[in-house]
Design an enzyme around this catalytic site. Structure first.
Site, PDB file in Angstrom:
ATOM      1  N   CYS A  66       0.844  -1.204   0.000  1.00 57.31           N
ATOM      2  CA  CYS A  66       0.000   0.000   0.000  1.00 57.31           C
ATOM      3  C   CYS A  66       0.878   1.251   0.000  1.00 57.31           C
ATOM      4  O   CYS A  66       1.849   1.335   0.754  1.00 57.31           O
ATOM      5  CB  CYS A  66      -0.913  -0.020   1.221  1.00 57.31           C
ATOM      6  SG  CYS A  66      -2.026   1.398   1.267  1.00 57.31           S
ATOM      7  N   CYS A 117       0.281   4.976   6.947  1.00 57.33           N
ATOM      8  CA  CYS A 117      -0.383   4.827   8.254  1.00 57.33           C
ATOM      9  C   CYS A 117       0.580   4.120   9.225  1.00 57.33           C
ATOM     10  O   CYS A 117       0.991   2.976   8.962  1.00 57.33           O
ATOM     11  CB  CYS A 117      -1.670   4.035   8.092  1.00 57.33           C
ATOM     12  SG  CYS A 117      -2.706   4.639   6.726  1.00 57.33           S
ATOM     13  N   CYS A 165       0.253   0.407  10.377  1.00 60.28           N
ATOM     14  CA  CYS A 165      -0.226  -0.622   9.449  1.00 60.28           C
ATOM     15  C   CYS A 165       0.871  -1.514   8.866  1.00 60.28           C
ATOM     16  O   CYS A 165       1.808  -1.038   8.211  1.00 60.28           O
ATOM     17  CB  CYS A 165      -1.009   0.016   8.320  1.00 60.28           C
ATOM     18  SG  CYS A 165      -1.795  -1.243   7.274  1.00 60.28           S
ATOM     19  N   CYS A 167     -16.594  -9.169   5.872  1.00 61.55           N
ATOM     20  CA  CYS A 167     -15.941  -7.866   5.643  1.00 61.55           C
ATOM     21  C   CYS A 167     -14.678  -8.073   4.813  1.00 61.55           C
ATOM     22  O   CYS A 167     -13.766  -8.775   5.240  1.00 61.55           O
ATOM     23  CB  CYS A 167     -15.555  -7.228   6.968  1.00 61.55           C
ATOM     24  SG  CYS A 167     -16.930  -7.062   8.100  1.00 61.55           S
ATOM     25  N   CYS A 173     -19.603  -6.164   3.796  1.00 60.63           N
ATOM     26  CA  CYS A 173     -18.900  -4.931   4.163  1.00 60.63           C
ATOM     27  C   CYS A 173     -17.598  -4.905   3.377  1.00 60.63           C
ATOM     28  O   CYS A 173     -16.991  -5.950   3.154  1.00 60.63           O
ATOM     29  CB  CYS A 173     -18.607  -4.921   5.666  1.00 60.63           C
ATOM     30  SG  CYS A 173     -17.702  -3.450   6.189  1.00 60.63           S
ATOM     31  N   CYS A 187     -19.560   2.126   8.589  1.00 60.58           N
ATOM     32  CA  CYS A 187     -18.773   1.509   9.655  1.00 60.58           C
ATOM     33  C   CYS A 187     -17.553   2.404   9.819  1.00 60.58           C
ATOM     34  O   CYS A 187     -16.745   2.519   8.897  1.00 60.58           O
ATOM     35  CB  CYS A 187     -18.377   0.089   9.262  1.00 60.58           C
ATOM     36  SG  CYS A 187     -17.215  -0.675  10.426  1.00 60.58           S
ATOM     37  N   ARG A 208     -17.954  -2.151  18.133  1.00 61.70           N
ATOM     38  CA  ARG A 208     -17.212  -3.414  17.941  1.00 61.70           C
ATOM     39  C   ARG A 208     -15.921  -3.445  18.740  1.00 61.70           C
ATOM     40  O   ARG A 208     -15.084  -2.545  18.648  1.00 61.70           O
ATOM     41  CB  ARG A 208     -16.908  -3.653  16.460  1.00 61.70           C
ATOM     42  CG  ARG A 208     -16.248  -5.017  16.247  1.00 61.70           C
ATOM     43  CD  ARG A 208     -16.062  -5.388  14.781  1.00 61.70           C
ATOM     44  NE  ARG A 208     -17.318  -5.385  14.080  1.00 61.70           N
ATOM     45  CZ  ARG A 208     -17.583  -4.655  12.997  1.00 61.70           C
ATOM     46  NH1 ARG A 208     -16.661  -3.895  12.472  1.00 61.70           N
ATOM     47  NH2 ARG A 208     -18.755  -4.696  12.430  1.00 61.70           N
TER      48      ARG A 208
HETATM   49  N1  SAM Z   1      -6.678   0.520   3.018  1.00 59.72           N
HETATM   50  C1  SAM Z   1      -7.970   0.792   3.494  1.00 59.72           C
HETATM   51  C2  SAM Z   1      -8.013   1.953   4.445  1.00 59.72           C
HETATM   52  O1  SAM Z   1      -7.036   2.181   5.134  1.00 59.72           O
HETATM   53  O2  SAM Z   1      -9.039   2.623   4.514  1.00 59.72           O
HETATM   54  C3  SAM Z   1      -8.668  -0.399   4.117  1.00 59.72           C
HETATM   55  C4  SAM Z   1      -7.881  -1.384   4.947  1.00 59.72           C
HETATM   56  S1  SAM Z   1      -7.181  -0.749   6.458  1.00 59.72           S
HETATM   57  C5  SAM Z   1      -6.098  -2.042   6.935  1.00 59.72           C
HETATM   58  C6  SAM Z   1      -8.552  -0.795   7.581  1.00 59.72           C
HETATM   59  C7  SAM Z   1      -8.350  -0.335   9.003  1.00 59.72           C
HETATM   60  O3  SAM Z   1      -7.655  -1.329   9.734  1.00 59.72           O
HETATM   61  C8  SAM Z   1      -7.521   0.904   9.236  1.00 59.72           C
HETATM   62  O4  SAM Z   1      -8.236   2.087   9.015  1.00 59.72           O
HETATM   63  C9  SAM Z   1      -7.170   0.765  10.709  1.00 59.72           C
HETATM   64  O5  SAM Z   1      -8.134   1.429  11.501  1.00 59.72           O
HETATM   65  C10 SAM Z   1      -7.211  -0.753  10.939  1.00 59.72           C
HETATM   66  N2  SAM Z   1      -5.873  -1.256  11.268  1.00 59.72           N
HETATM   67  C11 SAM Z   1      -4.854  -1.424  10.408  1.00 59.72           C
HETATM   68  N3  SAM Z   1      -3.755  -1.869  11.028  1.00 59.72           N
HETATM   69  C12 SAM Z   1      -4.077  -1.990  12.334  1.00 59.72           C
HETATM   70  C13 SAM Z   1      -3.366  -2.382  13.494  1.00 59.72           C
HETATM   71  N4  SAM Z   1      -2.075  -2.732  13.429  1.00 59.72           N
HETATM   72  N5  SAM Z   1      -4.002  -2.396  14.671  1.00 59.72           N
HETATM   73  C14 SAM Z   1      -5.305  -2.039  14.747  1.00 59.72           C
HETATM   74  N6  SAM Z   1      -6.035  -1.655  13.692  1.00 59.72           N
HETATM   75  C15 SAM Z   1      -5.435  -1.611  12.497  1.00 59.72           C
HETATM   76 FE1  SF4 Z   2      -2.831   1.271   3.368  1.00 63.00          FE
HETATM   77 FE2  SF4 Z   2      -2.815   0.159   5.757  1.00 63.00          FE
HETATM   78 FE3  SF4 Z   2      -3.216   2.771   5.534  1.00 63.00          FE
HETATM   79 FE4  SF4 Z   2      -5.135   1.047   4.684  1.00 63.00          FE
HETATM   80  S1  SF4 Z   2      -4.417   1.346   6.788  1.00 63.00           S
HETATM   81  S2  SF4 Z   2      -4.369   2.874   3.630  1.00 63.00           S
HETATM   82  S3  SF4 Z   2      -3.845  -0.645   3.967  1.00 63.00           S
HETATM   83  S4  SF4 Z   2      -1.339   1.668   4.971  1.00 63.00           S
END
Ligand code: SAM
Ligand code: SF4
Ligand code: DTB
Length: 364
Positions: free
Chosen positions: A76, A80, A83, A120, A151, A211, A283
């Protein structure tokens, strides 16, 4: 025993009034000071209010079950800080392209057999391309045909993409605001808070359910947890589903060594979410694997009424199904019969902090 064989809850809807004849007015005008004041209540007072609110709006012992699947993994372009799927962090994750629809449907069938009500699907995109929307539309149609709620979480979407997903039959779109507007820039620099809100508005305008929640335990202050919930509770319509994730600390991400959050502060966050958004599903999301049964019990008492069920989240692990079955038996919880729709219906004349009136399942 499979959760689907546990005795189910009666189906309810927020649109239906409790046995006493009225439901609480759902407020969208919470002030930041009110939210902070809730966080600062003595814990027993906060839990009492949250549980009382919960009983006015939801069947107390019913928990909604969603199962996650990563349909496109890793690589990606976003940054973030939490992530494991961001390309710029070395987390050892193997990127996978968008899955074939048939494989997604096989996973959805298994999730249904294991008791899930909602499936989801998550993709590690900044935002989907139009041709991606076509491909995921086939997944939505197939999963719905299995009798599951759908979802998706695909990143930022524009108004037309939202309409196309709605046309394909998508029930919920997940897009988390993640944290407070103030702390947001400490966590993500590649897109801003307003862009998150824009996506949520597109989802709402297209007629899908929202959500949206966030993550705690990222080094934020209590005022950021309050700010995040304030931002969600003051949306024009409350999200029907509010995931509260406890950060899963993944080696290689900037937050790998974040200090752990006091578990009772996590419980407070759930309780405040329940009080602010009484009709929503709150949740108990990522992070359950490292939680004791006792901590999860407190989170349910604070008003959590949804979990991710199944041994995997997107890329990290979640409690094994059997552990959840035993937890439900130990706590006397049961899965919701089928997904309850959290209609955001305002019935004026009562306050969310008024004396509790109790949900009467027998009256439904
Ligand atoms: N890429 C898309 C986005 O960011 O909108 C969808 C997938 S992203 C992995 C979905 C959500 O997973 C993120 O917004 C975050 O809130 C949650 N998430 C990701 N990594 C996480 C982590 N290490 N611990 C807890 N929640 C996490
Ligand atoms: Fe990409 Fe992870 Fe951020 Fe979703 S949460 S936009 S998968 S870096
Ligand atoms: C949400 O709020 N949490 C889920 C779902 N929505 C998409 C994701 C949790 C991801 C945890 C880290 C991982 O497994 O990659």
């Amino acid at each position: 025993m499979n959760p689907s064989t546990m005795s189910p809850a009666a189906t309810t809807s927020e649109a239906a009034a409790p046995a006493t004849g009225a439901a609480d007015h759902l407020r969208h005008d919470w002030t930041a000071d009110e939210v902070t004041a809730l966080f600062e209540l003595p814990l027993t007072d906060l839990l009492w209010r949250a549980q009382s609110t919960h009983r006015r709006h939801r069947e107390p012992d019913a928990v909604q079950l969603s199962t996650l699947l990563s349909i496109k993994t890793g690589a990606c372009p976003e940054d973030c800080a939490y992530c494991p799927q961001a390309a710029q962090y070395n987390t050892g994750l193997k990127p996978e392209p968008l899955m074939d629809t048939e494989k997604v449907l096989t996973a959805a069938r298994r999730a249904k057999e294991a008791g899930a009500q909602r499936f989801c699907m998550g993709a590690a995109w900044r935002s989907p391309k139009d041709r991606d929307i076509e491909r995921v539309s086939a997944m939505i149609e197939g999963v719905k045909a299995l009798g599951l709620e759908t979802c998706m979480t695909l990143g930022m979407i524009d108004a037309e993409q939202a309409r196309e997903l709605a046309r394909a039959g998508l029930d919920y779109y997940n897009h988390n605001i993640d944290t407070s507007p103030e702390y947001y820039r400490e966590i993500i620099t590649t897109r801003n808070f307003q862009q998150r809100l824009d996506t949520l508005a597109h989802v709402r305008e297209a007629g899908m359910k929202v959500c949206s929640g966030g993550i705690v335990g990222m080094g934020e202050a209590r005022e950021d947890r309050a700010g995040m919930l304030h931002a969600l509770a003051t949306l024009p319509v409350h999200p029907e589903s509010v995931p509260v994730n406890l950060l899963v600390r993944v080696a290689g991400t900037p937050l790998a060594d974040a200090a752990g959050l006091d578990p009772l502060e996590f419980v407070r966050t759930i309780a405040v979410a329940r009080i602010l958004m009484p009709a929503s599903h709150v949740r108990l999301s990522a992070g359950r694997e490292n939680m004791s049964d006792e901590l999860q019990a407190l989170a349910f008492f604070a008003g959590a009424n949804s979990i991710f069920h199944g041994a995997k989240l997107l890329t990290t692990s979640n409690p094994e199904s059997q552990r959840d079955i035993e937890l439900f038996q130990r706590l006397g919880l049961h899965p919701e019969h089928h997904a309850m729709v959290a209609d955001d219906v305002a019935i004026p004349g009562t306050s969310a902090l008024a004396e509790p009136r109790f949900y009467d399942a027998a009256a439904r």
